[in-house]
Design a protein around this motif. Structure first.
Motif, mmCIF file in Angstrom:
data_model
loop_
_atom_site.group_PDB
_atom_site.id
_atom_site.type_symbol
_atom_site.label_atom_id
_atom_site.label_comp_id
_atom_site.label_asym_id
_atom_site.label_seq_id
_atom_site.Cartn_x
_atom_site.Cartn_y
_atom_site.Cartn_z
ATOM 1 N N ASN A 56 38.318 31.777 40.325
ATOM 2 C CA ASN A 56 36.979 32.124 40.773
ATOM 3 C C ASN A 56 36.478 33.289 39.915
ATOM 4 O OD1 ASN A 56 34.644 32.499 42.259
ATOM 5 N ND2 ASN A 56 35.669 33.322 44.051
ATOM 6 N N VAL A 57 35.213 33.257 39.531
ATOM 7 C CA VAL A 57 34.615 34.338 38.747
ATOM 8 C C VAL A 57 33.427 34.893 39.535
ATOM 9 C CG1 VAL A 57 33.618 35.032 36.535
ATOM 10 C CG2 VAL A 57 35.331 33.193 36.610
ATOM 11 N N ALA A 58 33.678 35.959 40.264
ATOM 12 C CA ALA A 58 32.624 36.641 41.013
ATOM 13 C C ALA A 58 31.863 37.547 40.045
ATOM 14 C CB ALA A 58 33.253 37.466 42.138
ATOM 15 N N TRP A 59 30.716 38.040 40.482
ATOM 16 C CA TRP A 59 29.979 38.952 39.601
ATOM 17 C C TRP A 59 29.029 39.840 40.379
ATOM 18 C CZ3 TRP A 59 25.219 37.153 36.451
ATOM 19 C CH2 TRP A 59 24.410 36.326 37.204
ATOM 20 N N ASP A 60 28.476 40.801 39.666
ATOM 21 C CA ASP A 60 27.544 41.735 40.289
ATOM 22 C C ASP A 60 26.096 41.320 40.058
ATOM 23 O OD1 ASP A 60 27.167 42.306 37.602
ATOM 24 O OD2 ASP A 60 27.508 44.466 37.796
ATOM 25 N N GLY A 61 25.873 40.164 39.474
ATOM 26 C CA GLY A 61 24.526 39.697 39.180
ATOM 27 C C GLY A 61 24.001 40.215 37.852
ATOM 28 N N GLY A 62 24.837 40.962 37.137
ATOM 29 C CA GLY A 62 24.395 41.539 35.869
ATOM 30 C C GLY A 62 25.478 41.477 34.805
ATOM 31 N N ALA A 63 26.004 42.619 34.451
ATOM 32 C CA ALA A 63 26.906 42.739 33.303
ATOM 33 C C ALA A 63 28.378 42.549 33.632
ATOM 34 C CB ALA A 63 26.723 44.108 32.646
ATOM 35 N N HIS A 64 28.749 42.646 34.899
ATOM 36 C CA HIS A 64 30.163 42.641 35.274
ATOM 37 C C HIS A 64 30.553 41.374 36.022
ATOM 38 C CE1 HIS A 64 30.788 46.943 34.339
ATOM 39 N NE2 HIS A 64 29.488 47.001 34.604
ATOM 40 N N ALA A 65 31.606 40.727 35.535
ATOM 41 C CA ALA A 65 32.192 39.577 36.217
ATOM 42 C C ALA A 65 33.643 39.920 36.546
ATOM 43 C CB ALA A 65 32.116 38.332 35.338
ATOM 44 N N PHE A 66 34.203 39.236 37.535
ATOM 45 C CA PHE A 66 35.514 39.577 38.072
ATOM 46 C C PHE A 66 36.339 38.317 38.280
ATOM 47 C CE2 PHE A 66 32.176 42.340 39.477
ATOM 48 C CZ PHE A 66 32.664 43.617 39.248
ATOM 49 N N VAL A 67 37.526 38.287 37.714
ATOM 50 C CA VAL A 67 38.444 37.169 37.908
ATOM 51 C C VAL A 67 39.147 37.346 39.244
ATOM 52 C CG1 VAL A 67 40.596 36.132 37.077
ATOM 53 C CG2 VAL A 67 38.810 36.761 35.454
ATOM 54 N N LEU A 68 39.093 36.308 40.084
ATOM 55 C CA LEU A 68 39.741 36.332 41.392
ATOM 56 C C LEU A 68 40.483 35.021 41.625
ATOM 57 C CD1 LEU A 68 36.718 37.613 43.504
ATOM 58 C CD2 LEU A 68 38.698 38.955 42.806
ATOM 59 N N ASP A 69 41.554 35.094 42.363
ATOM 60 C CA ASP A 69 42.243 33.904 42.879
ATOM 61 C C ASP A 69 42.756 32.951 41.798
ATOM 62 O OD1 ASP A 69 41.900 34.498 45.683
ATOM 63 O OD2 ASP A 69 39.788 34.017 45.415
ATOM 64 N N THR A 70 43.232 33.472 40.681
ATOM 65 C CA THR A 70 43.824 32.599 39.668
ATOM 66 C C THR A 70 45.076 31.963 40.259
ATOM 67 O OG1 THR A 70 43.065 34.126 37.953
ATOM 68 C CG2 THR A 70 44.696 32.463 37.305
ATOM 69 N N VAL A 71 45.127 30.633 40.265
ATOM 70 C CA VAL A 71 46.265 29.953 40.879
ATOM 71 C C VAL A 71 46.526 28.631 40.158
ATOM 72 C CG1 VAL A 71 44.847 28.852 42.670
ATOM 73 C CG2 VAL A 71 47.281 29.237 43.087
ATOM 74 N N VAL A 72 47.825 28.342 39.978
ATOM 75 C CA VAL A 72 48.280 27.098 39.345
ATOM 76 C C VAL A 72 49.336 26.476 40.254
ATOM 77 C CG1 VAL A 72 49.486 26.114 37.341
ATOM 78 C CG2 VAL A 72 47.795 27.939 37.021
ATOM 79 N N LYS A 73 49.291 25.170 40.360
ATOM 80 C CA LYS A 73 50.279 24.426 41.154
ATOM 81 C C LYS A 73 51.694 24.832 40.727
ATOM 82 C CE LYS A 73 51.254 19.718 42.562
ATOM 83 N NZ LYS A 73 50.640 19.422 43.843
ATOM 84 N N GLY A 74 52.565 25.032 41.709
ATOM 85 C CA GLY A 74 53.889 25.599 41.492
ATOM 86 C C GLY A 74 54.688 25.032 40.350
ATOM 87 N N GLU A 75 54.869 23.714 40.318
ATOM 88 C CA GLU A 75 55.741 23.131 39.287
ATOM 89 C C GLU A 75 55.119 23.150 37.894
ATOM 90 O OE1 GLU A 75 53.716 19.542 41.303
ATOM 91 O OE2 GLU A 75 54.677 21.382 41.985
ATOM 92 N N LEU A 76 53.836 23.540 37.800
ATOM 93 C CA LEU A 76 53.162 23.582 36.501
ATOM 94 C C LEU A 76 52.959 24.999 35.985
ATOM 95 C CD1 LEU A 76 50.526 20.781 37.132
ATOM 96 C CD2 LEU A 76 52.631 20.633 35.786
ATOM 97 N N ARG A 77 53.424 25.985 36.738
ATOM 98 C CA ARG A 77 53.288 27.370 36.288
ATOM 99 C C ARG A 77 54.115 27.592 35.025
ATOM 100 N NH1 ARG A 77 53.967 29.429 42.289
ATOM 101 N NH2 ARG A 77 51.967 28.681 43.020
ATOM 102 N N ARG A 78 53.682 28.559 34.263
ATOM 103 C CA ARG A 78 54.325 28.937 32.995
ATOM 104 C C ARG A 78 54.204 27.839 31.931
ATOM 105 N NH1 ARG A 78 55.798 33.537 34.687
ATOM 106 N NH2 ARG A 78 57.173 34.044 36.365
ATOM 107 N N SER A 79 53.155 27.027 32.066
ATOM 108 C CA SER A 79 52.921 25.968 31.078
ATOM 109 C C SER A 79 51.637 26.207 30.289
ATOM 110 C CB SER A 79 52.843 24.603 31.778
ATOM 111 O OG SER A 79 51.686 24.546 32.605
ATOM 112 N N GLY A 80 50.975 27.339 30.525
ATOM 113 C CA GLY A 80 49.750 27.661 29.816
ATOM 114 C C GLY A 80 48.479 27.335 30.577
ATOM 115 N N ILE A 81 48.601 26.709 31.735
ATOM 116 C CA ILE A 81 47.411 26.335 32.500
ATOM 117 C C ILE A 81 46.656 27.574 32.980
ATOM 118 C CG2 ILE A 81 46.568 25.167 34.583
ATOM 119 C CD1 ILE A 81 48.934 23.180 34.203
ATOM 120 N N GLY A 82 47.365 28.567 33.457
ATOM 121 C CA GLY A 82 46.705 29.792 33.923
ATOM 122 C C GLY A 82 45.919 30.461 32.806
ATOM 123 N N ALA A 83 46.513 30.558 31.624
ATOM 124 C CA ALA A 83 45.805 31.139 30.478
ATOM 125 C C ALA A 83 44.597 30.284 30.113
ATOM 126 C CB ALA A 83 46.747 31.292 29.291
#
Length: 131
Positions: free
Chosen positions: A58-85
């Motif tokens: 999720n990418v929340a924001w302030d409506g202007g210059a600042h955005a915020f990464v939230l809730d980055t999540v990858v299915k368990g068996e696929l973690r560490r495969s580059g999907i999160g990046a």
């Protein structure tokens, strides 16, 4: 493994709720993600494998210059495969296209290598109040 990434992609609440519960180790909640992201977010990224939601950020924001990464999540068996990046890279591109100047992220110490090394964030000084 062909993962697709979609900025502001279609999502189903049940799929995001199940992925979030697995990723953040809690029971499945009944969150209305559709309403939440449409109301508060600059955008979000869905990662899919053969049509199945396997990653979300999720990418929340302030409506202007600042955005915020939230809730980055990858299915368990696929973690560490580059999907999160890949999710974060798509979030960076989406925030940049929206002409944000900054993309922020907060994370726990065990995710330091992921966000700083794999995703390219730079360390900053920040403050936090637990509510």
């Amino acid at each position: 493994m062909a993962i697709t990434y979609e900025w502001r992609g279609e999502l189903e609440n049940s799929a995001v709720n199940a992925l979030h519960a697995e990723g953040f180790n809690h029971r499945i909640l009944d969150v209305d993600w559709l309403a939440q992201v449409h109301r508060h977010s600059l955008g979000w990224v869905c990662a899919r494998l053969d049509g199945e939601l396997v990653g979300f950020v999720n990418v929340a924001w302030d409506g202007g210059a600042h955005a915020f990464v939230l809730d980055t999540v990858v299915k368990g068996e696929l973690r560490r495969s580059g999907i999160g990046a890949g999710l974060v890279d798509a979030a960076v591109r989406g925030a940049r296209a929206a002409q944000c100047a900054w993309l922020h992220v907060d994370f726990e110490d065990d995710l330091r290598a992921f966000y700083l090394d794999a995703c390219g964030f730079k360390p900053t000084t920040a403050g936090l109040i637990a509510l």
